[in-house]
Design an enzyme around this catalytic site. Structure first.
Site, mmCIF file in Angstrom:
data_model
loop_
_atom_site.group_PDB
_atom_site.id
_atom_site.type_symbol
_atom_site.label_atom_id
_atom_site.label_comp_id
_atom_site.label_asym_id
_atom_site.label_seq_id
_atom_site.Cartn_x
_atom_site.Cartn_y
_atom_site.Cartn_z
ATOM 1 N N HIS A 138 -40.758 17.153 -16.031
ATOM 2 C CA HIS A 138 -41.498 16.241 -16.316
ATOM 3 C C HIS A 138 -41.063 13.831 -15.184
ATOM 4 O O HIS A 138 -39.957 14.513 -15.216
ATOM 5 C CB HIS A 138 -41.609 16.102 -17.876
ATOM 6 C CG HIS A 138 -42.042 16.846 -18.754
ATOM 7 N ND1 HIS A 138 -41.565 17.806 -19.351
ATOM 8 C CD2 HIS A 138 -43.551 17.710 -18.422
ATOM 9 C CE1 HIS A 138 -41.677 18.690 -19.787
ATOM 10 N NE2 HIS A 138 -43.088 18.424 -19.148
ATOM 11 N N ASP B 209 -32.293 16.979 -17.963
ATOM 12 C CA ASP B 209 -32.961 17.180 -19.172
ATOM 13 C C ASP B 209 -32.992 18.118 -19.215
ATOM 14 O O ASP B 209 -33.740 18.909 -18.105
ATOM 15 C CB ASP B 209 -34.620 16.639 -18.638
ATOM 16 C CG ASP B 209 -35.551 16.710 -20.088
ATOM 17 O OD1 ASP B 209 -35.727 17.959 -20.735
ATOM 18 O OD2 ASP B 209 -36.924 16.101 -20.152
ATOM 19 N N GLU C 9 -33.319 17.304 -24.284
ATOM 20 C CA GLU C 9 -34.063 17.387 -25.166
ATOM 21 C C GLU C 9 -33.212 18.932 -25.236
ATOM 22 O O GLU C 9 -34.097 19.808 -25.561
ATOM 23 C CB GLU C 9 -34.960 17.611 -23.751
ATOM 24 C CG GLU C 9 -35.890 16.667 -23.398
ATOM 25 C CD GLU C 9 -36.635 16.290 -25.064
ATOM 26 O OE1 GLU C 9 -37.195 17.069 -25.472
ATOM 27 O OE2 GLU C 9 -36.836 14.825 -24.326
ATOM 28 N N ASP D 50 -35.025 20.447 -19.858
ATOM 29 C CA ASP D 50 -36.354 21.267 -18.812
ATOM 30 C C ASP D 50 -36.359 21.192 -17.064
ATOM 31 O O ASP D 50 -36.911 21.679 -16.656
ATOM 32 C CB ASP D 50 -37.224 20.598 -19.618
ATOM 33 C CG ASP D 50 -37.858 19.177 -18.932
ATOM 34 O OD1 ASP D 50 -37.672 19.232 -18.667
ATOM 35 O OD2 ASP D 50 -38.601 19.205 -20.798
ATOM 36 N N ASP E 299 -42.548 11.504 -17.312
ATOM 37 C CA ASP E 299 -41.494 10.540 -18.333
ATOM 38 C C ASP E 299 -42.441 8.866 -18.294
ATOM 39 O O ASP E 299 -41.510 8.327 -19.217
ATOM 40 C CB ASP E 299 -40.456 10.771 -19.204
ATOM 41 C CG ASP E 299 -39.903 12.467 -19.493
ATOM 42 O OD1 ASP E 299 -41.061 12.930 -20.069
ATOM 43 O OD2 ASP E 299 -38.988 12.840 -19.733
ATOM 44 N N HIS F 186 -41.345 10.587 -26.190
ATOM 45 C CA HIS F 186 -40.159 11.369 -25.186
ATOM 46 C C HIS F 186 -41.062 11.507 -23.659
ATOM 47 O O HIS F 186 -40.627 11.267 -22.655
ATOM 48 C CB HIS F 186 -39.695 12.464 -25.543
ATOM 49 C CG HIS F 186 -40.117 14.090 -25.856
ATOM 50 N ND1 HIS F 186 -39.610 15.167 -25.976
ATOM 51 C CD2 HIS F 186 -41.871 13.397 -25.688
ATOM 52 C CE1 HIS F 186 -40.516 15.881 -25.785
ATOM 53 N NE2 HIS F 186 -42.082 14.754 -26.073
ATOM 54 N N HIS G 192 -36.036 12.769 -24.737
ATOM 55 C CA HIS G 192 -35.226 12.019 -23.570
ATOM 56 C C HIS G 192 -35.824 10.530 -24.121
ATOM 57 O O HIS G 192 -35.529 9.262 -23.203
ATOM 58 C CB HIS G 192 -36.472 12.371 -22.546
ATOM 59 C CG HIS G 192 -35.516 12.029 -21.988
ATOM 60 N ND1 HIS G 192 -35.973 13.347 -20.129
ATOM 61 C CD2 HIS G 192 -34.525 12.045 -20.771
ATOM 62 C CE1 HIS G 192 -35.471 12.651 -19.536
ATOM 63 N NE2 HIS G 192 -34.159 11.818 -19.941
ATOM 64 N N ASP H 167 -36.040 16.503 -14.069
ATOM 65 C CA ASP H 167 -36.918 16.751 -14.922
ATOM 66 C C ASP H 167 -38.051 17.362 -14.621
ATOM 67 O O ASP H 167 -38.479 16.585 -13.136
ATOM 68 C CB ASP H 167 -36.839 15.285 -15.770
ATOM 69 C CG ASP H 167 -37.771 15.718 -17.638
ATOM 70 O OD1 ASP H 167 -38.334 16.540 -17.816
ATOM 71 O OD2 ASP H 167 -37.512 14.406 -18.205
HETATM 72 N N1 ARG Z 1 -45.626 14.327 -20.546
HETATM 73 C C1 ARG Z 1 -46.193 15.176 -21.856
HETATM 74 C C2 ARG Z 1 -46.304 13.745 -23.112
HETATM 75 O O1 ARG Z 1 -45.880 13.024 -22.709
HETATM 76 C C3 ARG Z 1 -44.678 15.796 -21.809
HETATM 77 C C4 ARG Z 1 -43.685 15.359 -21.869
HETATM 78 C C5 ARG Z 1 -42.324 15.569 -22.418
HETATM 79 N N2 ARG Z 1 -41.086 14.321 -21.992
HETATM 80 C C6 ARG Z 1 -40.264 14.984 -22.003
HETATM 81 N N3 ARG Z 1 -38.892 14.120 -22.627
HETATM 82 N N4 ARG Z 1 -40.013 16.375 -22.215
HETATM 83 O O2 ARG Z 1 -46.261 14.206 -23.806
HETATM 84 MN MN MN Z 2 -38.003 14.132 -20.075
HETATM 85 MN MN MN Z 3 -38.686 17.086 -19.349
#
Ligand code: ARG
Ligand code: MN
Ligand code: MN
Ligand code: MN
Length: 314
Positions: free
Chosen positions: A129, A231, A276, A233, A131, A144, A100, A127
């Site tokens: 998350h 994303d 991702e 996920d 981010d 990411h 990402h 997403d």
């Molecule tokens: N919040 C976690 C981190 O900052 C996970 C981030 C996941 N991001 C993603 N783009 N899949 O490490």
């Molecule tokens: Mn993401």
């Molecule tokens: Mn994510």
């Protein structure tokens, strides 16, 4: 429409190797053919060649706190430049990641293009998350987890883009949709900055259609460029197992398609990231196929013909 595909095979922004195969898997899943089958013209611009950036070319603090900052910067800068030229050629870009962090390059280019053409950029971040970490708050050091903060103007991340300048996004124009995993300080920063966060509790309570319609209804079709950052996920891991940071309780196959169909009907979408996807973790290409099908829904695939009047019930 005239669609431009661009592969950005980056994996250094995440902890799990394999997202560099994302663009290849999306091509193998027939992404281009699915779009041409809907009557669009598709140009595949190939994959970006990263710029040469070393960790020592970046501020010491940034390089110390973020894993592989030089590698990520090289891809982000190259993606930004290629994205800008696709936009200037009048094509609607579909960016195939890559982890990402590619969005630091793609969305910043979209922001520049919008400023030059007098449009408001609105970001829909699909997403699990947020981010929204920064080098100072990230528990992992994985870049990411930081692109939304960078796009909202975080100064400590800006050197990743090098000399390029872009207008940061206004936090009220950022909609995080599908949230179910946020870090402690990240959560505080989201509230402090006033980002719009839609978590899975809201999705369960109201459904995706009510929530998405509320976002779209506020947007002026004459002025708005909506960028969608998808994303893998966002989806439940049962639907899309090819994800390095899976979180249970994600969007179902049907919810995700409905989101894409409503986005298509809105006519507001001007650019898309698909990120991702980790083909090394996938099961026989399942996740790649799901993402290609979702992209087709975003570009107008529907089960039955839908006359214009039938589009919005409310
Ligand atoms: N919040 C976690 C981190 O900052 C996970 C981030 C996941 N991001 C993603 N783009 N899949 O490490
Ligand atoms: Mn993401
Ligand atoms: Mn994510
Ligand atoms: Mn344009």
């Amino acid at each position: 429409r005239d669609i431009g595909l661009l592969g950005i095979p980056l994996e250094a922004g995440g902890a799990v190797a394999g997202t560099l195969m994302g663009p290849a898997a999306l091509r193998t899943a027939g992404l281009a053919a699915r779009l041409t089958g809907l009557g669009h013209r598709v140009h595949d611009h190939g994959d970006v060649t990263p710029a040469a950036v070393a960790d020592r070319d970046l501020p010491a603090e940034l390089a110390a706190r973020c894993r592989s900052a030089g590698t990520v910067a090289g891809f982000v800068r190259a993606a930004h430049e290629r994205a800008l030229s696709i936009l200037e050629a009048g094509r609607m870009p579909v960016f195939m990641g890559g982890d990402h962090s590619i969005s630091m390059g793609t969305v910043s280019a979209v922001a520049r293009h919008c400023a030059a053409t007098g449009r408001d950029l609105v970001l829909l971040w699909l997403d699990a998350h947020a981010d929204f970490n920064t080098p100072a708050t990230s528990p992992s050091g994985n870049i990411h987890g930081m692109p939304v903060a960078m796009l909202c103007g975080d100064e400590s991340l800006r050197p990743l883009l090098g000399e390029h300048r872009f207008p940061p996004l206004a936090p009220e124009n950022v909609h995080l949709f599908g949230l179910r995993s946020i870090d402690q300080e990240e959560r505080r920063a989201i509230a402090l900055n006033g980002l719009d966060g839609i978590d899975m509790r809201l999705v369960d309570e109201f459904g995706v259609s009510v929530l998405l319609r509320r976002i779209l209804a506020d947007l002026d079709p004459a002025r708005t460029h909506l960028h969608v950052s998808l994303d893998v996920d966002f989806l439940d891991p049962e639907v899309a197992p090819g994800a390095g940071t899976p979180v249970p309780g994600g969007a179902t196959y049907r919810e995700a398609h409905l989101v894409m169909e409503m986005l298509h009907d809105s006519g507001l979408v001007g650019s898309l990231d698909i990120v991702e996807l980790n083909p090394f973790l996938d099961e026989r290409g399942r996740s790649a196929v799901v993402l290609a099908e979702l992209t087709a829904s975003l570009f107008g695939r529907s089960v039955l013909d839908r006359p214009a009047g039938q589009r919005g019930i409310a």
